[in-house]
Every structure is written in structure tokens, then in C-alpha cells.
Design a protein around this motif. Structure first.
Motif, PDB file in Angstrom:
ATOM      1  N   LEU A   1      -9.745  35.202 -11.023  1.00  9.21           N
ATOM      2  CA  LEU A   1      -9.210  35.180 -12.384  1.00  9.21           C
ATOM      3  C   LEU A   1      -7.735  34.797 -12.436  1.00  9.21           C
ATOM      4  N   SER A   2      -7.098  34.673 -11.296  1.00  9.67           N
ATOM      5  CA  SER A   2      -5.643  34.481 -11.253  1.00  9.67           C
ATOM      6  C   SER A   2      -5.200  33.163 -11.882  1.00  9.67           C
ATOM      7  N   GLY A   3      -6.058  32.172 -11.893  1.00 10.32           N
ATOM      8  CA  GLY A   3      -5.669  30.882 -12.462  1.00 10.32           C
ATOM      9  C   GLY A   3      -6.006  30.719 -13.926  1.00 10.32           C
ATOM     10  N   LEU A   4      -6.512  31.755 -14.564  1.00 10.22           N
ATOM     11  CA  LEU A   4      -6.911  31.655 -15.971  1.00 10.22           C
ATOM     12  C   LEU A   4      -5.710  31.970 -16.866  1.00 10.22           C
ATOM     13  N   ASP A   5      -4.942  30.962 -17.198  1.00 10.95           N
ATOM     14  CA  ASP A   5      -3.690  31.191 -17.931  1.00 10.95           C
ATOM     15  C   ASP A   5      -3.900  31.401 -19.425  1.00 10.95           C
ATOM     16  N   ARG A   6      -5.125  31.234 -19.908  1.00 13.79           N
ATOM     17  CA  ARG A   6      -5.433  31.506 -21.319  1.00 13.79           C
ATOM     18  C   ARG A   6      -6.176  32.829 -21.489  1.00 13.79           C
ATOM     19  N   TRP A   7      -6.051  33.693 -20.490  1.00 10.69           N
ATOM     20  CA  TRP A   7      -6.699  35.006 -20.518  1.00 10.69           C
ATOM     21  C   TRP A   7      -5.654  36.094 -20.352  1.00 10.69           C
ATOM     22  N   ASN A   8      -5.819  37.171 -21.124  1.00 13.63           N
ATOM     23  CA  ASN A   8      -4.892  38.299 -21.046  1.00 13.63           C
ATOM     24  C   ASN A   8      -5.686  39.597 -20.991  1.00 13.63           C
ATOM     25  N   LEU A   9      -5.201  40.555 -20.206  1.00 16.69           N
ATOM     26  CA  LEU A   9      -5.853  41.851 -20.055  1.00 16.69           C
ATOM     27  C   LEU A   9      -4.891  42.963 -20.436  1.00 16.69           C
ATOM     28  N   VAL A  10      -5.354  43.892 -21.275  1.00 20.36           N
ATOM     29  CA  VAL A  10      -4.580  45.090 -21.581  1.00 20.36           C
ATOM     30  C   VAL A  10      -5.456  46.312 -21.344  1.00 20.36           C
ATOM     31  N   ILE A  11      -4.829  47.396 -20.906  1.00 16.34           N
ATOM     32  CA  ILE A  11      -5.522  48.673 -20.752  1.00 16.34           C
ATOM     33  C   ILE A  11      -5.258  49.494 -22.004  1.00 16.34           C
ATOM     34  N   ASP A  12      -6.301  49.671 -22.798  1.00 15.43           N
ATOM     35  CA  ASP A  12      -6.143  50.336 -24.096  1.00 15.43           C
ATOM     36  C   ASP A  12      -7.522  50.767 -24.580  1.00 15.43           C
ATOM     37  N   ASP A  13      -7.539  51.664 -25.532  1.00 15.25           N
ATOM     38  CA  ASP A  13      -8.768  52.036 -26.211  1.00 15.25           C
ATOM     39  C   ASP A  13      -9.130  50.940 -27.214  1.00 15.25           C
ATOM     40  N   GLY A  14     -10.388  50.534 -27.243  1.00 19.13           N
ATOM     41  CA  GLY A  14     -10.801  49.445 -28.117  1.00 19.13           C
ATOM     42  C   GLY A  14     -10.514  49.710 -29.576  1.00 19.13           C
ATOM     43  N   LYS A  15     -10.704  50.944 -30.027  1.00 16.16           N
ATOM     44  CA  LYS A  15     -10.433  51.286 -31.424  1.00 16.16           C
ATOM     45  C   LYS A  15      -8.952  51.139 -31.728  1.00 16.16           C
ATOM     46  N   HIS A  16      -8.124  51.662 -30.824  1.00 15.85           N
ATOM     47  CA  HIS A  16      -6.677  51.582 -31.032  1.00 15.85           C
ATOM     48  C   HIS A  16      -6.214  50.129 -31.046  1.00 15.85           C
ATOM     49  N   PHE A  17      -6.749  49.335 -30.129  1.00 18.46           N
ATOM     50  CA  PHE A  17      -6.354  47.928 -30.079  1.00 18.46           C
ATOM     51  C   PHE A  17      -6.680  47.221 -31.391  1.00 18.46           C
ATOM     52  N   LEU A  18      -7.886  47.429 -31.900  1.00 22.69           N
ATOM     53  CA  LEU A  18      -8.276  46.766 -33.139  1.00 22.69           C
ATOM     54  C   LEU A  18      -7.428  47.230 -34.324  1.00 22.69           C
ATOM     55  N   LYS A  19      -7.080  48.498 -34.342  1.00 21.00           N
ATOM     56  CA  LYS A  19      -6.280  49.016 -35.456  1.00 21.00           C
ATOM     57  C   LYS A  19      -4.861  48.456 -35.446  1.00 21.00           C
ATOM     58  N   THR A  20      -4.345  48.114 -34.265  1.00 19.47           N
ATOM     59  CA  THR A  20      -2.933  47.735 -34.164  1.00 19.47           C
ATOM     60  C   THR A  20      -2.703  46.239 -33.986  1.00 19.47           C
ATOM     61  N   THR A  21      -3.711  45.487 -33.571  1.00 18.26           N
ATOM     62  CA  THR A  21      -3.495  44.060 -33.347  1.00 18.26           C
ATOM     63  C   THR A  21      -3.335  43.311 -34.669  1.00 18.26           C
TER      64      THR A  21
END
Length: 247
Positions: A78-98
Motif C-alpha cells: 500500500l506504500s505507493g498508493l498516494d491517493r489513499w489515506n488512513l485514519v484511526i477513528d470511530d466511524g460514527k465520529h468520523f462521519l459526524k466531523t468530516t
């Protein structure tokens, strides 16, 4: 991978799961932005990446990510995938804040066997997801089994999706041994498109178009925050079946 001491998935499950929950909707939509909630193995990222201009992964458990990198998807892949981002978060929290809006949301999460997972299958969660989707955005959900005319898990999840979205299409896959649902306010593909996209992979795939979904839901209660009785029943049945089966 085990969840609360029960087998959740193994490597042989992933190929069919990732094909239907990730590759097929991404190939049909060709999304600008894709959100993957769950998928600690990170195995679906490479299935979506060629079709999406940007892929955002959200995983709650860093321990699952470490196990995924060791046993399923080495980080080097996955190291060469420059259009991909990973965050460690709760899915509900991410959706509420993005602030982002997504053309495709992939719910690559376990079955609703505990309260934490079940909440991610509820009407309220799907309404939250809908608020972060584009006009023709699609949410893809694996249904933990085949959709049938009853009140078991697949029907109740589809009932929740139908409560939150205008249109739902479902496929029943013998290869994957489960159904998959795709929901949207305005689906950008139809049953014929799905048939063309999947015919080389599984010719006998059953496709349930939006007009026929209601037939399966006549006795199905949508999963909701005030209606999670399924968690106790499914959890006990799965536990008893694996550890107390006389056979």
C-alpha cells in the motif's frame, strides 16, 4: 481474525467479500471520493483504488491494523498508493466531523453481534452516512447471510437501509455465501449494469432490484437504536453453535 473470541473472517473469505463490497460498486460508480469504514485488514483498498480518485480508510482498532499488515496485507503493498489515506477513528465520529462528501461508502464491518457493530447497521447510522454522500452516492453493505423473506439479520439490515434511502438493490451470492446491499437516494446503476459487471465472476448471481425489495421486508423490523434485540439473539446463537453443538 477473531471478534470477542469468535471467528470473524479468514483469508479465504476476503476475495469474494472484497469483490462484491468494494470492487464491483467502485467499478460501476468510478467515484471521486470513496470512504471505507472498517476493513482492518486493508485488503479492500487495492480493489477500490484503481477506480477512485481518492480513498479514505477509517479503522477503529490499531491492533487489527497491525494484525492485518502481518497476516493479510503487508504495508509495502500500500506504500505507493498516494491517493489513499488512513485514519484511526470511530466511524460514527468520523462521519459526524468530516466536511467531505463521498460518492461511495463501503461498510466493511463485522455482523451486528455486539452493540458497537449493530449501531453501524441502524437507521440512524445510515441517515448519518446519507448526509455525507453526494446526490447519487452509494453505500455498500455486506448482509452476513442471504436475504430471505423473514425477520433475520439480512432482512432487518435491508429494512434499515430502505428506511434511510430511496433505493436499495441486493445481490445474493452463492460464492460469497451471503448477500450484499447497495443503497442510494438515486442509484447510478441498475440490475442490468450489475449483471454485466459480475457475469464473468458468478453467472448464477441473483439480483433483487429496488422494485422487488419490499417483498422481503413485510415482517422485517428495521434495526434502530431503540430496537437492537437482534444483538442478544445473534450473539447467543453464534456462541452456542460454535461451542455447545453436540455434533
Amino acid at each position: 481474525l477473531y471478534l470477542d473470541g469468535l471467528l470473524n473472517l479468514n483469508a479465504s473469505d476476503l476475495e469474494d467479500l472484497n469483490y462484491y463490497i468494494a470492487k464491483i460498486p467502485a467499478s460501476l460508480i468510478k467515484p471521486e471520493k470513496t470512504l471505507i469504514i472498517g476493513n482492518g485488514t486493508l485488503s479492500s483498498v487495492s480493489k477500490v483504488y484503481p477506480y477512485s480518485k481518492f480513498v479514505q480508510s477509517v479503522e477503529l482498532d490499531s491492533g487489527v491494523l497491525l494484525a492485518g499488515q502481518k497476516f493479510f496485507t503487508p504495508i509495502e503493498e500500500l506504500s505507493g498508493l498516494d491517493r489513499w489515506n488512513l485514519v484511526i477513528d470511530d466511524g460514527k465520529h468520523f462521519l459526524k466531523t468530516t466536511q467531505d462528501k463521498f460518492d461511495l461508502i463501503i461498510m466493511d464491518i463485522p455482523s451486528p453481534l455486539t452493540i458497537q457493530e449493530a449501531i453501524l447497521h441502524t437507521v440512524e447510522f445510515y441517515q448519518l452516512a446519507r448526509s455525507k454522500m453526494t446526490e447519487k452516492g452509494v453505500i455498500a453493505v455486506q448482509l452476513s447471510g442471504p436475504l430471505q423473506h423473514n425477520n433475520r439479520t439480512p432482512a432487518r439490515v435491508v429494512a434499515a437501509l430502505s428506511k434511510a434511502f430511496n433505493q436499495v438493490i441486493v445481490i445474493n451470492s452463492d460464492k460469497a455465501d451471503r448477500s450484499f446491499a447497495y443503497a442510494s437516494q438515486q442509484l447510478p446503476f441498475n440490475g442490468k449494469d450489475m449483471r454485466r459487471a459480475t457475469r464473468d465472476y458468478e453467472q448464477e448471481l441473483e439480483i433483487i432490484v429496488p422494485e422487488d425489495i419490499a417483498f422481503y421486508l413485510s415482517v422485517a423490523m428495521p434495526l434502530a437504536l431503540d430496537n437492537l434485540d437482534l444483538v442478544l439473539r445473534r450473539g447467543w446463537e453464534r456462541f452456542a453453535g460454535r461451542y455447545f453443538d453436540d455434533d
